[in-house]
Design an enzyme around this catalytic site. Structure first.
Site, PDB file in Angstrom:
ATOM      1  N   CYS A  92       0.873  -1.171   0.000  1.00 20.02           N
ATOM      2  CA  CYS A  92       0.000   0.000   0.000  1.00 20.02           C
ATOM      3  C   CYS A  92       0.909   1.218   0.000  1.00 20.02           C
ATOM      4  O   CYS A  92       1.640   1.444   0.967  1.00 20.02           O
ATOM      5  CB  CYS A  92      -0.912  -0.024   1.224  1.00 20.02           C
ATOM      6  SG  CYS A  92      -1.991   1.400   1.234  1.00 20.02           S
ATOM      7  N   HIS A  94       0.174   4.643  -0.223  1.00 21.54           N
ATOM      8  CA  HIS A  94      -0.148   5.736   0.707  1.00 21.54           C
ATOM      9  C   HIS A  94       0.098   5.257   2.127  1.00 21.54           C
ATOM     10  O   HIS A  94       0.537   6.031   2.991  1.00 21.54           O
ATOM     11  CB  HIS A  94      -1.610   6.212   0.523  1.00 21.54           C
ATOM     12  CG  HIS A  94      -2.574   5.541   1.441  1.00 21.54           C
ATOM     13  ND1 HIS A  94      -3.288   4.407   1.116  1.00 21.54           N
ATOM     14  CD2 HIS A  94      -2.897   5.810   2.740  1.00 21.54           C
ATOM     15  CE1 HIS A  94      -4.020   4.024   2.143  1.00 21.54           C
ATOM     16  NE2 HIS A  94      -3.802   4.856   3.145  1.00 21.54           N
ATOM     17  N   HIS A 212      -8.351  -3.842  -7.849  1.00 20.15           N
ATOM     18  CA  HIS A 212      -8.349  -2.372  -7.909  1.00 20.15           C
ATOM     19  C   HIS A 212      -8.657  -1.932  -9.345  1.00 20.15           C
ATOM     20  O   HIS A 212      -8.057  -2.458 -10.290  1.00 20.15           O
ATOM     21  CB  HIS A 212      -6.985  -1.796  -7.534  1.00 20.15           C
ATOM     22  CG  HIS A 212      -6.596  -1.996  -6.091  1.00 20.15           C
ATOM     23  ND1 HIS A 212      -6.212  -3.215  -5.585  1.00 20.15           N
ATOM     24  CD2 HIS A 212      -6.527  -1.109  -5.068  1.00 20.15           C
ATOM     25  CE1 HIS A 212      -5.921  -3.070  -4.301  1.00 20.15           C
ATOM     26  NE2 HIS A 212      -6.099  -1.803  -3.953  1.00 20.15           N
ATOM     27  N   ASP A 238     -10.065   5.565  -3.236  1.00 19.32           N
ATOM     28  CA  ASP A 238      -8.836   6.066  -2.622  1.00 19.32           C
ATOM     29  C   ASP A 238      -8.829   7.593  -2.671  1.00 19.32           C
ATOM     30  O   ASP A 238      -8.953   8.187  -3.742  1.00 19.32           O
ATOM     31  CB  ASP A 238      -7.622   5.498  -3.384  1.00 19.32           C
ATOM     32  CG  ASP A 238      -6.335   5.630  -2.578  1.00 19.32           C
ATOM     33  OD1 ASP A 238      -6.248   6.551  -1.737  1.00 19.32           O
ATOM     34  OD2 ASP A 238      -5.416   4.815  -2.790  1.00 19.32           O
ATOM     35  N   CYS A 242      -3.126   6.972  -4.811  1.00 15.40           N
ATOM     36  CA  CYS A 242      -2.876   5.530  -4.734  1.00 15.40           C
ATOM     37  C   CYS A 242      -1.453   5.204  -5.195  1.00 15.40           C
ATOM     38  O   CYS A 242      -1.151   5.228  -6.400  1.00 15.40           O
ATOM     39  CB  CYS A 242      -3.893   4.751  -5.559  1.00 15.40           C
ATOM     40  SG  CYS A 242      -3.818   2.982  -5.236  1.00 15.40           S
ATOM     41  N   GLY A 243      -0.621   4.871  -4.225  1.00 15.84           N
ATOM     42  CA  GLY A 243       0.791   4.597  -4.544  1.00 15.84           C
ATOM     43  C   GLY A 243       0.970   3.394  -5.446  1.00 15.84           C
ATOM     44  O   GLY A 243       1.742   3.432  -6.414  1.00 15.84           O
ATOM     45  N   THR A 244       0.229   2.315  -5.156  1.00 16.48           N
ATOM     46  CA  THR A 244       0.387   1.128  -6.008  1.00 16.48           C
ATOM     47  C   THR A 244      -0.287   1.368  -7.364  1.00 16.48           C
ATOM     48  O   THR A 244       0.182   0.877  -8.392  1.00 16.48           O
ATOM     49  CB  THR A 244      -0.167  -0.135  -5.313  1.00 16.48           C
ATOM     50  OG1 THR A 244      -1.496   0.126  -4.841  1.00 16.48           O
ATOM     51  CG2 THR A 244       0.702  -0.538  -4.135  1.00 16.48           C
TER      52      THR A 244
HETATM   53  O1  PYC Z   1      -1.770   3.819  -1.961  1.00 15.43           O
HETATM   54  O2  PYC Z   1      -1.276   1.849  -2.779  1.00 15.43           O
HETATM   55  C1  PYC Z   1      -2.049   2.631  -2.226  1.00 15.43           C
HETATM   56  C2  PYC Z   1      -3.390   2.146  -1.834  1.00 15.43           C
HETATM   57  C3  PYC Z   1      -3.927   0.914  -2.086  1.00 15.43           C
HETATM   58  C4  PYC Z   1      -5.206   0.927  -1.527  1.00 15.43           C
HETATM   59  C5  PYC Z   1      -5.403   2.147  -0.939  1.00 15.43           C
HETATM   60  N1  PYC Z   1      -4.265   2.879  -1.130  1.00 15.43           N
END
Ligand code: PYC
Length: 317
Positions: A92, A94, A212, A238, A242-244
């Protein structure tokens, strides 16, 4: 596994508006060993702890939980297992930014570079300032380009399937404008797309569920490159970019030759928060995304479990 509510200590932060609840004390004792095995033990023996942390009335659907663990790799500063209202997350982005900012707030890590162990691999992190954090995510890649799926009520939708630490379907052309006023409709569209992918047996590698869905539109300000909307596995959207999901986007841009090495890509979220991303090459046509964002600690919670509470582990939905 028994839960002693009074022993639990969590610290809450948000990264671009998306909350992370870091369990720093009193979480389930999952023993040592590889993190994926500990996730399985969490799922099998302590899933009620996950719902206690995130389900209503103590939580809500957008919170991502992070259980701080002892790393199995001694080169790592910490290990973390991410979870949400539906289950467990590989990585994750974030959340990792929130974890690092929280560890800094607690005085547990110094500015500079550290390693964080996650169930899907080791992530390098850099504490740039108390609230600004960079992560170098796990190697990310596009699995399939322009995969079409028939979505009831919408028609044919095309998108790429990519890995950024979780599986994403990145919709080529959003059926409706990606603006905050459309959050409810975007959630509905993304949910339909996700169900259609499942029905058509369209998956990530090794049959993994694509949990996702990401849609894109123009940014609200001219120095950004794109605005996204990301539907998370439990149905929440989100609040952060969303980092991923941004990692998956970079993998697609890199595969299409649309973003050169180390050139910044500013990804805006549906609420206007932003990450600055770039990448370097990795083996096997993969990239290592670097995501820079800001997180702020906003609360610390102690829990109480009174005898007779009809929902000691939250409301199951
Ligand atoms: O930021 O990767 C992310 C993420 C995944 C689900 C919620 N945030």
């Amino acid at each position: 596994m028994n839960v002693d509510a009074a022993a639990i200590r969590v610290i809450d932060s948000h990264t671009g508006g998306e909350p992370t609840r870091l369990v720093v004390e009193g979480g389930p004792d999952l023993g040592g060993g590889p993190l994926p095995q500990r996730v399985e033990r969490f799922r099998r023996e302590a899933d009620h702890f996950r719902t206690m942390m995130l389900a209503e009335p103590r939580g809500f659907d957008a919170i991502v939980g992070a259980l701080l663990c002892e790393p199995s790799d001694p080169s790592c500063a910490a290990a973390v297992i991410f979870f949400n209202n539906r289950g467990y997350l590989g990585m994750c982005g974030h959340g990792a930014i929130g974890v690092v900012a929280t560890l800094a707030f607690m005085g547990r890590i110094a500015p500079g570079r550290h390693l964080l162990e996650t169930p899907v691999g080791i992530v390098a992190v850099e504490l740039i300032s108390p609230n600004r954090v960079a992560i170098e995510n796990v190697p990310s890649y596009r699995l399939r380009k322009s995969v079409s799926v028939e979505v009831p009520g919408i028609g044919t939708v095309r998108g790429d399937i990519a890995w950024g630490g979780n599986w994403f379907y990145l919709v080529e052309s959003s059926p409706l404008p990606v603006v905050a006023e459309n959050i409810d409709r975007l959630s509905d569209v993304a949910l339909r797309i996700r169900k259609a992918l499942v029905a058509a047996n369209i998956t990530g590698a090794d049959g993994a569920e694509i949990d996702h869905i990401e849609l894109f539109g123009p940014p609200s300000v001219s120095d950004a490159h794109s605005r996204n909307f990301v539907l998370c596995p439990g149905g929440a959207y989100d609040r952060s970019p969303c980092g991923t999901g941004t990692s998956a986007k970079l993998a697609c841009l890199a595969a299409d030759g649309k973003l050169a090495l180390e050139v910044p890509w500013i990804q805006e979220s549906i609420i206007g928060s932003r990450f600055t991303a770039s990448y370097r090459p990795a083996d096997d046509n993969r990239i290592v995304p670097r995501i820079v964002g800001e997180a702020y600690v906003y609360g610390e919670t102690r829990f109480i479990a009174q005898p007779g509470d009809p929902f000691p582990y939250g409301i199951a939905t």
